[in-house]
Design a protein around this motif. Sequence first.
Motif, PDB file in Angstrom:
ATOM      1  N   SER A 190      10.294   0.532  89.305  1.00 57.82           N
ATOM      2  CA  SER A 190      11.090  -0.306  90.759  1.00 57.82           C
ATOM      3  C   SER A 190      10.921   0.572  92.201  1.00 57.82           C
ATOM      4  CB  SER A 190      12.667   0.168  90.152  1.00 57.82           C
ATOM      5  OG  SER A 190      12.730   0.902  90.454  1.00 57.82           O
ATOM      6  N   ALA A 191       9.790   1.260  92.059  1.00 59.64           N
ATOM      7  CA  ALA A 191       9.691   2.169  93.103  1.00 59.64           C
ATOM      8  C   ALA A 191       8.643   1.049  94.494  1.00 59.64           C
ATOM      9  CB  ALA A 191       9.321   3.728  92.482  1.00 59.64           C
ATOM     10  N   LYS A 192       8.993   1.723  95.372  1.00 58.99           N
ATOM     11  CA  LYS A 192       8.398   0.623  96.503  1.00 58.99           C
ATOM     12  C   LYS A 192       6.715   0.878  96.403  1.00 58.99           C
ATOM     13  CE  LYS A 192      12.005   1.547  99.926  1.00 58.99           C
ATOM     14  NZ  LYS A 192      12.745   1.509 101.356  1.00 58.99           N
ATOM     15  N   ALA A 193       6.566   1.899  95.880  1.00 56.44           N
ATOM     16  CA  ALA A 193       5.160   2.066  95.947  1.00 56.44           C
ATOM     17  C   ALA A 193       4.763   0.794  95.252  1.00 56.44           C
ATOM     18  CB  ALA A 193       4.606   3.679  95.279  1.00 56.44           C
ATOM     19  N   GLY A 233       5.841  -1.969  93.912  1.00 60.17           N
ATOM     20  CA  GLY A 233       6.073  -2.802  94.536  1.00 60.17           C
ATOM     21  C   GLY A 233       4.618  -3.351  95.885  1.00 60.17           C
ATOM     22  N   ARG A 234       4.376  -2.367  96.183  1.00 58.20           N
ATOM     23  CA  ARG A 234       3.279  -2.562  97.076  1.00 58.20           C
ATOM     24  C   ARG A 234       1.804  -2.308  96.623  1.00 58.20           C
ATOM     25  NH1 ARG A 234       6.110   0.750  99.857  1.00 58.20           N
ATOM     26  NH2 ARG A 234       4.982   2.808  99.408  1.00 58.20           N
TER      27      ARG A 234
END
Length: 76
Positions: free
Chosen positions: A19-22, A24-25
């Motif tokens: 679920s880390a932002k990285a 998702g990107r």
Amino acid sequence: MAHSGTRSHADLWIETLFSAKAVGRGGIVRRNVTWVENEIGRDRFIAEVRRRGFHLVECGPQFIVICHKQGLRVIC
């Protein structure tokens, strides 16, 4: 063993990592190999990366997860 309706430590660990932002990107996340083995086990980690269609590289003491499903080309 986890009871129905509850998540195990390994499940929570996987959920937190991915679920880390990285992720998702479409970026990368890295984790120490020994830490992964102690927390959830190498086989479970590999299975989770594979299930998502991501790429996994082991380099020295680190696992590097490339969080996209496109092809991967190693340059050098």
